[in-house]
Design a protein around this motif. Structure first.
Motif, PDB file in Angstrom:
ATOM      1  N   MET A 254       0.838  -1.196   0.000  1.00  0.00           N
ATOM      2  CA  MET A 254       0.000   0.000   0.000  1.00  0.00           C
ATOM      3  C   MET A 254       0.870   1.242   0.000  1.00  0.00           C
ATOM      4  O   MET A 254       1.876   1.303   0.691  1.00  0.00           O
ATOM      5  N   THR A 255       0.484   2.232  -0.783  1.00  0.00           N
ATOM      6  CA  THR A 255       1.248   3.475  -0.870  1.00  0.00           C
ATOM      7  C   THR A 255       0.634   4.529   0.047  1.00  0.00           C
ATOM      8  O   THR A 255      -0.555   4.814  -0.029  1.00  0.00           O
ATOM      9  N   PHE A 256       1.455   5.078   0.912  1.00  0.00           N
ATOM     10  CA  PHE A 256       1.012   6.144   1.800  1.00  0.00           C
ATOM     11  C   PHE A 256       1.610   7.468   1.336  1.00  0.00           C
ATOM     12  O   PHE A 256       2.651   7.497   0.676  1.00  0.00           O
ATOM     13  N   LYS A 257       0.945   8.562   1.719  1.00  0.00           N
ATOM     14  CA  LYS A 257       1.489   9.882   1.413  1.00  0.00           C
ATOM     15  C   LYS A 257       1.280  10.805   2.601  1.00  0.00           C
ATOM     16  O   LYS A 257       0.454  10.522   3.494  1.00  0.00           O
ATOM     17  N   VAL A 258       2.020  11.900   2.605  1.00  0.00           N
ATOM     18  CA  VAL A 258       1.924  12.866   3.699  1.00  0.00           C
ATOM     19  C   VAL A 258       0.485  13.370   3.811  1.00  0.00           C
ATOM     20  O   VAL A 258      -0.162  13.695   2.818  1.00  0.00           O
ATOM     21  N   GLY A 259      -0.025  13.407   5.053  1.00  0.00           N
ATOM     22  CA  GLY A 259      -1.379  13.883   5.302  1.00  0.00           C
ATOM     23  C   GLY A 259      -2.409  12.779   5.406  1.00  0.00           C
ATOM     24  O   GLY A 259      -3.526  13.012   5.875  1.00  0.00           O
ATOM     25  N   ASP A 260      -2.050  11.544   4.975  1.00  0.00           N
ATOM     26  CA  ASP A 260      -2.988  10.420   5.077  1.00  0.00           C
ATOM     27  C   ASP A 260      -3.315  10.122   6.533  1.00  0.00           C
ATOM     28  O   ASP A 260      -2.446  10.194   7.409  1.00  0.00           O
ATOM     29  N   LYS A 261      -4.572   9.751   6.772  1.00  0.00           N
ATOM     30  CA  LYS A 261      -4.973   9.229   8.079  1.00  0.00           C
ATOM     31  C   LYS A 261      -4.748   7.722   8.050  1.00  0.00           C
ATOM     32  O   LYS A 261      -5.150   7.035   7.107  1.00  0.00           O
ATOM     33  N   ILE A 262      -4.083   7.204   9.063  1.00  0.00           N
ATOM     34  CA  ILE A 262      -3.783   5.778   9.111  1.00  0.00           C
ATOM     35  C   ILE A 262      -4.187   5.195  10.461  1.00  0.00           C
ATOM     36  O   ILE A 262      -4.214   5.889  11.463  1.00  0.00           O
ATOM     37  N   ARG A 263      -4.513   3.880  10.439  1.00  0.00           N
ATOM     38  CA  ARG A 263      -4.894   3.181  11.667  1.00  0.00           C
ATOM     39  C   ARG A 263      -3.817   2.147  11.980  1.00  0.00           C
ATOM     40  O   ARG A 263      -3.379   1.416  11.092  1.00  0.00           O
ATOM     41  N   CYS A 264      -3.401   2.085  13.240  1.00  0.00           N
ATOM     42  CA  CYS A 264      -2.404   1.105  13.658  1.00  0.00           C
ATOM     43  C   CYS A 264      -3.044  -0.281  13.722  1.00  0.00           C
ATOM     44  O   CYS A 264      -4.082  -0.463  14.348  1.00  0.00           O
ATOM     45  N   ILE A 265      -2.415  -1.266  13.052  1.00  0.00           N
ATOM     46  CA  ILE A 265      -2.929  -2.638  13.063  1.00  0.00           C
ATOM     47  C   ILE A 265      -1.942  -3.606  13.720  1.00  0.00           C
ATOM     48  O   ILE A 265      -2.244  -4.781  13.890  1.00  0.00           O
ATOM     49  N   ASP A 266      -0.763  -3.101  14.063  1.00  0.00           N
ATOM     50  CA  ASP A 266       0.249  -3.958  14.696  1.00  0.00           C
ATOM     51  C   ASP A 266       1.109  -3.109  15.629  1.00  0.00           C
ATOM     52  O   ASP A 266       1.895  -2.288  15.182  1.00  0.00           O
ATOM     53  N   SER A 267       0.933  -3.319  16.925  1.00  0.00           N
ATOM     54  CA  SER A 267       1.719  -2.554  17.904  1.00  0.00           C
ATOM     55  C   SER A 267       2.663  -3.442  18.700  1.00  0.00           C
ATOM     56  O   SER A 267       3.198  -3.030  19.719  1.00  0.00           O
ATOM     57  N   ILE A 268       2.866  -4.687  18.212  1.00  0.00           N
ATOM     58  CA  ILE A 268       3.743  -5.617  18.919  1.00  0.00           C
ATOM     59  C   ILE A 268       5.165  -5.044  18.981  1.00  0.00           C
ATOM     60  O   ILE A 268       5.750  -4.685  17.974  1.00  0.00           O
ATOM     61  N   GLY A 269       5.697  -4.946  20.182  1.00  0.00           N
ATOM     62  CA  GLY A 269       7.038  -4.441  20.373  1.00  0.00           C
ATOM     63  C   GLY A 269       7.126  -2.935  20.520  1.00  0.00           C
ATOM     64  O   GLY A 269       8.151  -2.403  20.948  1.00  0.00           O
ATOM     65  N   VAL A 270       6.042  -2.242  20.172  1.00  0.00           N
ATOM     66  CA  VAL A 270       6.047  -0.772  20.287  1.00  0.00           C
ATOM     67  C   VAL A 270       4.759  -0.292  20.966  1.00  0.00           C
ATOM     68  O   VAL A 270       4.325   0.839  20.780  1.00  0.00           O
ATOM     69  N   SER A 271       4.131  -1.183  21.746  1.00  0.00           N
ATOM     70  CA  SER A 271       2.848  -0.843  22.364  1.00  0.00           C
ATOM     71  C   SER A 271       2.966   0.297  23.369  1.00  0.00           C
ATOM     72  O   SER A 271       1.964   0.906  23.748  1.00  0.00           O
ATOM     73  N   ASN A 272       4.195   0.578  23.789  1.00  0.00           N
ATOM     74  CA  ASN A 272       4.382   1.703  24.702  1.00  0.00           C
ATOM     75  C   ASN A 272       4.458   3.033  23.943  1.00  0.00           C
ATOM     76  O   ASN A 272       4.542   4.097  24.539  1.00  0.00           O
ATOM     77  N   MET A 273       4.411   2.929  22.591  1.00  0.00           N
ATOM     78  CA  MET A 273       4.502   4.133  21.768  1.00  0.00           C
ATOM     79  C   MET A 273       3.236   4.380  20.949  1.00  0.00           C
ATOM     80  O   MET A 273       2.749   5.504  20.859  1.00  0.00           O
ATOM     81  N   VAL A 274       2.713   3.320  20.304  1.00  0.00           N
ATOM     82  CA  VAL A 274       1.478   3.453  19.527  1.00  0.00           C
ATOM     83  C   VAL A 274       0.451   2.445  20.027  1.00  0.00           C
ATOM     84  O   VAL A 274       0.805   1.451  20.656  1.00  0.00           O
ATOM     85  N   THR A 275      -0.807   2.697  19.728  1.00  0.00           N
ATOM     86  CA  THR A 275      -1.889   1.840  20.202  1.00  0.00           C
ATOM     87  C   THR A 275      -2.639   1.242  19.032  1.00  0.00           C
ATOM     88  O   THR A 275      -3.051   1.964  18.118  1.00  0.00           O
ATOM     89  N   ARG A 276      -2.795  -0.077  19.043  1.00  0.00           N
ATOM     90  CA  ARG A 276      -3.519  -0.757  17.975  1.00  0.00           C
ATOM     91  C   ARG A 276      -4.951  -0.220  17.913  1.00  0.00           C
ATOM     92  O   ARG A 276      -5.649  -0.152  18.916  1.00  0.00           O
ATOM     93  N   GLY A 277      -5.371   0.159  16.728  1.00  0.00           N
ATOM     94  CA  GLY A 277      -6.724   0.675  16.530  1.00  0.00           C
ATOM     95  C   GLY A 277      -6.800   2.191  16.534  1.00  0.00           C
ATOM     96  O   GLY A 277      -7.803   2.759  16.091  1.00  0.00           O
ATOM     97  N   CYS A 278      -5.760   2.859  17.006  1.00  0.00           N
ATOM     98  CA  CYS A 278      -5.767   4.325  17.053  1.00  0.00           C
ATOM     99  C   CYS A 278      -5.426   4.912  15.683  1.00  0.00           C
ATOM    100  O   CYS A 278      -4.753   4.298  14.866  1.00  0.00           O
ATOM    101  N   ILE A 279      -5.911   6.139  15.464  1.00  0.00           N
ATOM    102  CA  ILE A 279      -5.731   6.825  14.190  1.00  0.00           C
ATOM    103  C   ILE A 279      -4.620   7.873  14.317  1.00  0.00           C
ATOM    104  O   ILE A 279      -4.560   8.615  15.297  1.00  0.00           O
ATOM    105  N   TYR A 280      -3.759   7.922  13.296  1.00  0.00           N
ATOM    106  CA  TYR A 280      -2.657   8.878  13.270  1.00  0.00           C
ATOM    107  C   TYR A 280      -2.604   9.551  11.897  1.00  0.00           C
ATOM    108  O   TYR A 280      -3.247   9.096  10.943  1.00  0.00           O
ATOM    109  N   GLU A 281      -1.817  10.615  11.816  1.00  0.00           N
ATOM    110  CA  GLU A 281      -1.651  11.312  10.538  1.00  0.00           C
ATOM    111  C   GLU A 281      -0.176  11.291  10.142  1.00  0.00           C
ATOM    112  O   GLU A 281       0.710  11.534  10.970  1.00  0.00           O
ATOM    113  N   ILE A 282       0.087  10.995   8.874  1.00  0.00           N
ATOM    114  CA  ILE A 282       1.460  10.895   8.389  1.00  0.00           C
ATOM    115  C   ILE A 282       2.062  12.282   8.189  1.00  0.00           C
ATOM    116  O   ILE A 282       1.485  13.136   7.514  1.00  0.00           O
TER     117      ILE A 282
END
Length: 201
Positions: free
Chosen positions: A1-29
């Motif tokens: 999948m191609t992402f670009k600046v400004g896209d809204k994205i949802r986290c689907i894998d937080s294994i190993g970084v769960s202290n930084m991002v949350t699975r299911g949460c929305i972020y902006e690139i």
């Protein structure tokens, strides 16, 4: 999948970084980085109340599309891909499934505001118009070899041979006329082989 600046994205894998991002949460690139080991994206994270930016592998995210609320109202005539035509006879107080639809002799079902039977469904199943399903969607596609892989056919002299799929006109014609088989056994059970060997009168 191609992402670009400004896209809204949802986290689907937080294994190993769960202290930084949350699975299911929305972020902006904020930035897309093409690295040696893949594509990375930079986002602002403030899940823990401390806003900071980090780079993450793009495989941890999926593109997020905001859900469209279809505006169903009491008395609306609607169509379900599973039940057919029905009528919205109640707008419940349920936050998750506020739309109740009754179907003639088929009971009733509650839907989300965007027409889904289950919140986690990818697509809605309730619409204002009937959605025709093409016949081709109900028929399993015929097998075809990948380019440079092999398949079998019956030659004009009744021989069963293995050939390479190059995507040429001859390959297309064999496929369209169904003289195109995955195994030599299938080829020898075909009408082409049987006609030549007088097994079909």
């Amino acid at each position: 999948m191609t992402f670009k600046v400004g896209d809204k994205i949802r986290c689907i894998d937080s294994i190993g970084v769960s202290n930084m991002v949350t699975r299911g949460c929305i972020y902006e690139i904020r930035r897309v980085i093409n690295g040696v080991s893949g594509v990375f994206i930079n986002i602002v994270v403030d899940d823990n109340g401390n806003s900071c930016s980090h780079d993450f592998h793009s495989g941890r995210f999926e593109l997020y599309k905001e859900e469209v609320k279809m505006g169903f109202k009491l008395g609306d005539k609607v169509w379900s891909t599973r039940k057919g035509w029905g009528v919205v006879d109640k707008t419940a107080n349920s936050k998750s499934y506020p739309i109740k639809v009754s179907f003639i002799n088929r009971g009733s079902i509650s839907f989300t505001e965007d027409g889904k039977e289950v919140e986690s469904d990818i697509h809605p199943t309730l619409f204002f118009e009937e959605i025709p399903i093409p016949e081709t969607a109900l028929v399993r596609p015929k097998w075809r070899a990948n380019k440079n892989d092999s398949y079998y056919c019956v030659t004009s002299d009744g021989m069963t041979v293995g050939v390479i799929e190059y995507g040429r006109g001859i390959d297309d014609r064999r496929y369209e006329h169904e003289n195109y088989f995955k195994t030599i056994e299938e080829a020898r059970e075909s009408k082409f082989y049987k006609v030549f060997h007088k097994e079909v009168k």
